[in-house]
Design an enzyme around this catalytic site. Structure first.
Site, PDB file in Angstrom:
ATOM      1  N   ALA A  66       0.837  -1.197   0.000  1.00 24.37           N
ATOM      2  CA  ALA A  66       0.000   0.000   0.000  1.00 24.37           C
ATOM      3  C   ALA A  66       0.875   1.251   0.000  1.00 24.37           C
ATOM      4  O   ALA A  66       2.037   1.211   0.405  1.00 24.37           O
ATOM      5  CB  ALA A  66      -0.900  -0.004   1.224  1.00 24.37           C
ATOM      6  N   GLY A 109      -0.418  -4.915   0.977  1.00 24.96           N
ATOM      7  CA  GLY A 109      -1.660  -4.770   0.222  1.00 24.96           C
ATOM      8  C   GLY A 109      -1.593  -5.481  -1.120  1.00 24.96           C
ATOM      9  O   GLY A 109      -2.617  -5.960  -1.628  1.00 24.96           O
ATOM     10  N   GLU A 112      -2.452  -8.940  -0.340  1.00 23.61           N
ATOM     11  CA  GLU A 112      -3.898  -9.035  -0.097  1.00 23.61           C
ATOM     12  C   GLU A 112      -4.679  -9.007  -1.412  1.00 23.61           C
ATOM     13  O   GLU A 112      -5.655  -9.734  -1.598  1.00 23.61           O
ATOM     14  CB  GLU A 112      -4.356  -7.892   0.819  1.00 23.61           C
ATOM     15  CG  GLU A 112      -3.848  -8.079   2.235  1.00 23.61           C
ATOM     16  CD  GLU A 112      -4.166  -6.911   3.148  1.00 23.61           C
ATOM     17  OE1 GLU A 112      -3.760  -5.784   2.799  1.00 23.61           O
ATOM     18  OE2 GLU A 112      -4.811  -7.117   4.188  1.00 23.61           O
ATOM     19  N   GLU A 132       3.638  -5.526   7.270  1.00 24.60           N
ATOM     20  CA  GLU A 132       2.947  -4.499   8.068  1.00 24.60           C
ATOM     21  C   GLU A 132       3.427  -4.434   9.507  1.00 24.60           C
ATOM     22  O   GLU A 132       3.527  -3.365  10.096  1.00 24.60           O
ATOM     23  CB  GLU A 132       1.421  -4.750   8.057  1.00 24.60           C
ATOM     24  CG  GLU A 132       0.732  -4.412   6.745  1.00 24.60           C
ATOM     25  CD  GLU A 132       0.736  -5.561   5.745  1.00 24.60           C
ATOM     26  OE1 GLU A 132       1.529  -6.516   5.919  1.00 24.60           O
ATOM     27  OE2 GLU A 132      -0.060  -5.510   4.779  1.00 24.60           O
TER      28      GLU A 132
END
Lengths: 258, 257
Positions: A66, A109, A112, A132
């Protein structure tokens, strides 16, 4: 003309390809980009010329995660009001097969997003990771949930706690991905698999996906009942008539996707 | 840019000289890092079609600099942090890598030579799995490669007895590919590298890749990877050039593309 700012889409032989298009930022995901990806998927899901959706990234990496700058100054209230993860919920509603072609870094991300795909093909040397924890947070777009359902609690905790990089071979061993291919042939091999699916009866693919997804979430008994309904439902399709007639007549079926 | 090695690229060949001659080119952490960085640079440098690793002075490489070893050292961690990344970088490289073994290759210096694709040796060269003499085991991938090169029994013998292998014995036992007389050393090393640098580089890389698969995969999975490798080779310009040259009865000129 490209209607999108952060992705590129194309459609060939009933296969829609969505490419993340921020190669210089290793396709790091910002909110608009996720919105564009899921929006494009929904359009392709409704487009009857599309039978399979392929998701990949431009450049050397699928996605390094992200966009950290974007969320640095957020607080719980701003995040609740923004409700950015609602976009991520929409991936689960896509009915057509989604093939992910991943390479390089598949982090945070990006990981994900890869886990939102139905099947994953990875280049040799692809690395997966949930880093993360190293930033004092944790995955927020389904990472802890989807990974755990895929690989089980033990491995999920290890990977999520350490943030370590997971090789393609390890990912394959644990069922995270379907196949490892030479990096030079990532798209060619992905398109071959997509072509195979294009020729399968579309409604079967949809209802199989629907039922398999229920198997992940439902207790077995409810899942069995659900599967049965989908099985019955397919007998309302032309492709079921065609498939079974062709089988009896010992010829190749000609499916219409209806 | 580098302090413990010398690195230049000339005519498609990357020359990497271990450059601590007064220490017989013994490894210190900085040299591990610099070898790794140089191999990485050569891997990504499109000019480079062959890499040669050799030693400055009379030794190829005498292994870990024992002056750096003390009682507090975590030997496993040193491998994870320095030697492992260096050896992995060499293994990941799909260009041909030649160890031009000019003198003694001992300990991790032996391992470095083993990690290369070719070992050509001068009359002054020797190999020594010296680890046993200080109560350690061969490291930096040593036994992984050694057993493949000379077989289990010989690998065991070299590692447990720790005896020096001369250049001639190295060639005889399959440790080395070629022995070069002292007076022809520079010339023949250059010729060996020059030849490699004119071959179809992509196909060489794919052969290296396939050989790795051959020891890692089941036969069925290997055949699938082989098919992918041949598909990639079949798309190269060098493959087309090879076919054209054959048809036209001339020598092919490979570009590495």
């Amino acid at each position: 003309m490209n209607r999108f700012e952060f992705i590129e889409t194309s459609l060939k032989r009933n296969i829609a390809v969505i490419e993340l298009n921020r190669p210089r930022q290793l396709n790091s995901l910002n909110r608009k980009m996720v919105n564009e990806i899921v929006g494009a998927m929904e359009e392709f899901d409704r487009d009857e010329n599309v039978r399979v959706i392929v998701l990949t990234g431009k450049g050397r990496s699928f996605s390094a995660g992200a966009d950290i700058d974007e969320m640095m100054d957020d607080n719980p209230v701003s995040l609740e009001q923004l409700n950015q993860f609602a976009d991520w919920d929409r991936f689960a509603l896509i009915k057509k097969p989604i093939l992910g072609a991943v390479k390089g870094f598949v982090f945070g991300g990006g990981f994900e997003l890869a886990l939102c795909c139905d099947l994953l093909i990875a280049s040799i040397g692809t690395e997966f990771s949930f880093p993360e924890v190293g930033l004092g947070v944790m995955p927020g777009a389904g990472g802890t949930q989807r990974l755990t359902k895929l690989v089980g609690r033990t491995k999920a905790l290890e990977w999520l706690w350490t943030g370590e990089r997971i090789s393609a071979e390890t990912a394959l061993k644990h069922g995270v991905i379907n196949k490892i291919v030479a990096s030079e042939l990532l798209m060619e091999e992905t398109m071959k698999l997509a072509d195979r699916l294009v020729n399968q009866p579309l409604l079967s693919l949809r209802l199989i996906k629907d039922s398999v997804n229920k198997a992940v979430d439902y207790p077995l008994y409810e899942g069995m009942q659900y599967e049965r309904k989908n099985f019955y439902l397919l007998f309302a399709s032309q492709d079921q008539k065609e498939g079974m007639t062709a089988f009896v007549e010992k010829r190749k079926p000609n499916y219409q996707g209806k | 840019m580098f302090e413990t090695i010398r690195y230049d690229v000339k005519n498609g060949i990357a020359w990497l000289y271990l450059n601590r001659p007064d220490k017989l080119n013994a490894f210190i952490a900085q040299m591990n890092r610099e070898v790794k960085d140089a191999i990485k640079a050569a891997t990504f440098d499109e000019q480079v079609r062959c890499i040669v690793i050799s030693g400055e002075g009379r030794a190829f490489c005498s292994g870990q600099d024992l002056a750096e070893v003390d009682e507090k050292m975590d030997h496993g961690q040193v491998l994870r942090d320095y030697y492992g990344p260096m050896i992995k970088q060499i293994r990941q490289c799909e260009k041909p890598i030649v160890a031009a073994v000019n003198g003694v290759a001992a300990g991790a210096g032996f391992s470095l030579a083993l990690a290369c694709d070719f070992r050509i040796v001068s009359e002054r060269a020797s190999f020594l799995n010296a680890f046993i003499h200080v109560g350690l085991i061969p490291d930096s991938g040593n036994l992984y490669y050694l057993t493949k090169l000379v077989g289990h029994a010989k690998a065991l013998e070299l590692s447990i007895l720790g005896e020096k292998v001369s250049a001639t014995d190295a060639v005889a036992s399959g440790l080395a590919n070629k022995l070069i007389p002292l007076d022809l050393w520079d010339e023949e090393v250059s010729a060996f590298a020059a030849n490699l640098s004119t071959l179809p580089t992509k196909a060489i890389g794919l052969i290296k890749r396939s050989l790795k698969f051959a020891t890692e995969l089941t036969f069925e999975d290997y055949l699938e990877q082989e098919a992918q490798g041949q598909r990639i080779a079949g798309l190269t310009i060098d493959h087309r050039e090879g076919i054209h040259a054959f048809m036209e009865k001339r020598k092919p000129v490979f570009s590495g593309q």
